[in-house]
Every structure is written in structure tokens, then in C-alpha cells.
Design a protein around this motif. Sequence first.
Motif, PDB file in Angstrom:
ATOM      1  N   ALA A  82      26.559  57.414  93.269  1.00  0.00           N
ATOM      2  CA  ALA A  82      25.478  58.313  92.879  1.00  0.00           C
ATOM      3  C   ALA A  82      25.583  59.681  93.542  1.00  0.00           C
ATOM      4  N   ARG A  83      25.184  60.698  92.782  1.00  0.00           N
ATOM      5  CA  ARG A  83      25.040  62.043  93.329  1.00  0.00           C
ATOM      6  C   ARG A  83      23.952  62.780  92.561  1.00  0.00           C
ATOM      7  N   LEU A  84      23.633  63.962  93.010  1.00  0.00           N
ATOM      8  CA  LEU A  84      22.515  64.716  92.457  1.00  0.00           C
ATOM      9  C   LEU A  84      22.934  65.513  91.231  1.00  0.00           C
ATOM     10  N   PHE A  85      22.079  65.463  90.188  1.00  0.00           N
ATOM     11  CA  PHE A  85      22.315  66.217  88.952  1.00  0.00           C
ATOM     12  C   PHE A  85      21.029  66.942  88.549  1.00  0.00           C
ATOM     13  N   ASP A  86      21.194  68.100  87.937  1.00  0.00           N
ATOM     14  CA  ASP A  86      20.074  68.765  87.278  1.00  0.00           C
ATOM     15  C   ASP A  86      19.906  68.162  85.884  1.00  0.00           C
ATOM     16  N   PHE A  87      18.672  68.157  85.378  1.00  0.00           N
ATOM     17  CA  PHE A  87      18.467  67.742  83.994  1.00  0.00           C
ATOM     18  C   PHE A  87      17.408  68.628  83.345  1.00  0.00           C
ATOM     19  N   THR A  88      17.490  68.719  82.018  1.00  0.00           N
ATOM     20  CA  THR A  88      16.511  69.454  81.224  1.00  0.00           C
ATOM     21  C   THR A  88      15.945  68.526  80.168  1.00  0.00           C
ATOM     22  N   VAL A  89      14.635  68.554  80.005  1.00  0.00           N
ATOM     23  CA  VAL A  89      13.968  67.700  79.028  1.00  0.00           C
ATOM     24  C   VAL A  89      14.177  68.262  77.627  1.00  0.00           C
ATOM     25  N   ARG A  90      14.636  67.403  76.720  1.00  0.00           N
ATOM     26  CA  ARG A  90      14.732  67.776  75.304  1.00  0.00           C
ATOM     27  C   ARG A  90      13.516  67.298  74.526  1.00  0.00           C
ATOM     28  N   SER A  91      13.039  66.099  74.849  1.00  0.00           N
ATOM     29  CA  SER A  91      11.833  65.564  74.212  1.00  0.00           C
ATOM     30  C   SER A  91      11.225  64.530  75.146  1.00  0.00           C
ATOM     31  N   ASN A  92       9.930  64.291  74.977  1.00  0.00           N
ATOM     32  CA  ASN A  92       9.218  63.321  75.811  1.00  0.00           C
ATOM     33  C   ASN A  92       8.049  62.800  74.990  1.00  0.00           C
ATOM     34  N   GLU A  93       8.229  61.645  74.367  1.00  0.00           N
ATOM     35  CA  GLU A  93       7.273  61.179  73.369  1.00  0.00           C
ATOM     36  C   GLU A  93       6.746  59.785  73.685  1.00  0.00           C
ATOM     37  N   ARG A  94       5.481  59.563  73.338  1.00  0.00           N
ATOM     38  CA  ARG A  94       4.889  58.224  73.456  1.00  0.00           C
ATOM     39  C   ARG A  94       5.521  57.314  72.399  1.00  0.00           C
ATOM     40  N   VAL A  95       6.009  56.156  72.829  1.00  0.00           N
ATOM     41  CA  VAL A  95       6.654  55.228  71.895  1.00  0.00           C
ATOM     42  C   VAL A  95       5.907  53.907  71.781  1.00  0.00           C
ATOM     43  N   ALA A  96       4.928  53.700  72.650  1.00  0.00           N
ATOM     44  CA  ALA A  96       4.078  52.516  72.600  1.00  0.00           C
ATOM     45  C   ALA A  96       2.885  52.790  73.508  1.00  0.00           C
ATOM     46  N   GLU A  97       1.961  51.863  73.548  1.00  0.00           N
ATOM     47  CA  GLU A  97       0.793  52.030  74.412  1.00  0.00           C
ATOM     48  C   GLU A  97       1.232  52.183  75.868  1.00  0.00           C
ATOM     49  N   ASP A  98       0.941  53.348  76.465  1.00  0.00           N
ATOM     50  CA  ASP A  98       1.277  53.656  77.863  1.00  0.00           C
ATOM     51  C   ASP A  98       2.780  53.726  78.130  1.00  0.00           C
ATOM     52  N   SER A  99       3.595  53.836  77.104  1.00  0.00           N
ATOM     53  CA  SER A  99       5.048  53.902  77.291  1.00  0.00           C
ATOM     54  C   SER A  99       5.622  55.137  76.610  1.00  0.00           C
ATOM     55  N   PHE A 100       6.585  55.758  77.280  1.00  0.00           N
ATOM     56  CA  PHE A 100       7.195  56.983  76.800  1.00  0.00           C
ATOM     57  C   PHE A 100       8.717  56.867  76.803  1.00  0.00           C
ATOM     58  N   ALA A 101       9.351  57.656  75.941  1.00  0.00           N
ATOM     59  CA  ALA A 101      10.806  57.809  75.925  1.00  0.00           C
ATOM     60  C   ALA A 101      11.108  59.284  76.114  1.00  0.00           C
ATOM     61  N   MET A 102      11.895  59.590  77.131  1.00  0.00           N
ATOM     62  CA  MET A 102      12.261  60.964  77.435  1.00  0.00           C
ATOM     63  C   MET A 102      13.757  61.153  77.196  1.00  0.00           C
ATOM     64  N   LEU A 103      14.101  62.109  76.350  1.00  0.00           N
ATOM     65  CA  LEU A 103      15.496  62.463  76.133  1.00  0.00           C
ATOM     66  C   LEU A 103      15.805  63.665  77.008  1.00  0.00           C
ATOM     67  N   VAL A 104      16.794  63.514  77.894  1.00  0.00           N
ATOM     68  CA  VAL A 104      17.150  64.607  78.789  1.00  0.00           C
ATOM     69  C   VAL A 104      18.619  64.960  78.604  1.00  0.00           C
ATOM     70  N   GLU A 105      18.918  66.225  78.854  1.00  0.00           N
ATOM     71  CA  GLU A 105      20.305  66.675  78.865  1.00  0.00           C
ATOM     72  C   GLU A 105      20.766  66.714  80.311  1.00  0.00           C
ATOM     73  N   CYS A 106      21.834  65.978  80.612  1.00  0.00           N
ATOM     74  CA  CYS A 106      22.268  65.841  82.003  1.00  0.00           C
ATOM     75  C   CYS A 106      23.730  65.425  82.054  1.00  0.00           C
ATOM     76  N   GLU A 107      24.463  65.994  82.994  1.00  0.00           N
ATOM     77  CA  GLU A 107      25.893  65.695  83.114  1.00  0.00           C
ATOM     78  C   GLU A 107      26.176  64.306  83.672  1.00  0.00           C
TER      79      GLU A 107
END
Length: 270
Positions: free
Chosen positions: A8-33
Amino acid sequence: MGANKSRARLFDFTVRSNERVAEDSFAMLVECEVAPLLSPGEFVEVGVPGDASQLLRVPLSFSRADAEASTLRIEYAVVGDGTRRLSQMRPGDASTLVGPCGHGWRLPAAAGRALVVAGGIGIPPVVAAAEMLAAAGVRFDAVVAAKTAGRIVGPDVELLRAAAQGDADFRLAVATDDGSAGVRALASAPAAELLGERAYACVYTCGPAPMMAGVSAAAQAAGVACQASLERMMACGFGVCGGCNVAMADGSMKSCCMDGPVFDAKEVLW
């Protein structure tokens, strides 16, 4: 414990989308190396902005890592302040994550069909396992369970169907605690039923510990190998803090973040 060397090492990431997919649950698409470096079943430690007093990162699993696009689909349930703030991140927001962390799924040691079993928010690594199996030409069946119909992550169920595309014998069983979708049962019940009806080379499971204990017992009774992805609060991600220790059947302790999160289910003290 913690003797394994981390990649493991440190990476920057940027959010592309962050959407509710079920009750109290989310799916986040991030761009990251980190995406090209991840294997199915591993996890990442996400730094959530918005509270300087929160020093610990949030350990999260993923359902898909796209090496070509350098994107990662991270899924999580809102269970505390950290994940609440994570749910408020918007496209273009940025932070950091640490990864790849842990040890993921292994392909079956024997030839044959596989069974993937997910409970609640344990479905993301199970989707990753299913896509790994499909890429290797291993056919599989699936069990998906949640407390209620509203907590079933529909997009992940569709990803499971997509991974099994072309398999006319694919079977998908749905279970809910209250019977609002599928059968009224824990995931272990339809899993045990399938294990009694069909021959499998391996079982892959992630979800609440009581459910996985039942799945493990059913697999062991059927003489089928079982891999379980355990859920612990992996605070440091490097096997140092001792907060994610797992009791093993032989009396030893292992670190979930370094030795897991995927374990041979029969070796775990359920």
C-alpha cells in the motif's frame, strides 16, 4: 501477526460520481491511479475530508477496478460520521486513499462451478469475485441477501447477472430478513440449499459474521472449499493497531488488514 509486507501507498483521487444505490448505501466512482494495482477482494483506506479531528481513514471494499480507465467503484453504507461525510462528496471533489490493502480472493483450486454469497453491504467484494471468476472462465451461481428489499443493491445484482451472461444454468437466489424480496431467510439458507442441489468447487462469501458462519458450515458439510471476506474496523491498514484481530480456530490471532480480509473460512473461529 502483521508479518506480511504491505504494497500500500498513498494516492490522490477525484470523485466522478457518488450515488445512492440502496437504503443508506452509496456507490462512489473515483478516478485514481491505484485502480490498475488492485486485485479482487482487496480494499482501500479512504481519507474523508471535512473533519480535521478524524485522523483515521475509512476502510472500504470495491466491486470493480478498471485498470484502463483508472477508475474504482467503491461502495459503502452510511453508518457513522465518516461515511456520512463521504456520502456528501460530489463530482470533482478530491481526497486521498491508501492501497492496495490486504489479500483478496483466490481462484478455485479445483475445476468446477463456484457459488458467491453476499449479505447486505458485503456484496461489493462478492461482485469483484464473480467478475474474477467470469474472466477466468469459471461459471458461478449467486445468493444475495439483505434485511429488506430496500437494502438490496440493485446495480450490483445486475453486475452479477452481467458477469454470468451466456450461462443458461446460472441461478440467482434472493433472501431478505423480512421476506419483502425473495425468500424470508438469511443468505446461508438458500446457499445451503444450492450446495445440496449442485456440485461446486468453491464458495465465496462476504457479509455479517453470523451469515458467513452459516455459509461456512454449509460449505464444510458439503465438502466444498470456502473463502470468506471478513468485516472489521481496519483502522491503520498495516497490522499495527491490533484493532482488526481475527480469532482463528487453531487458537491463534491474525490481522484482518494484513492476513485478510479474505480467509479460508474453515480456519476462522466463528
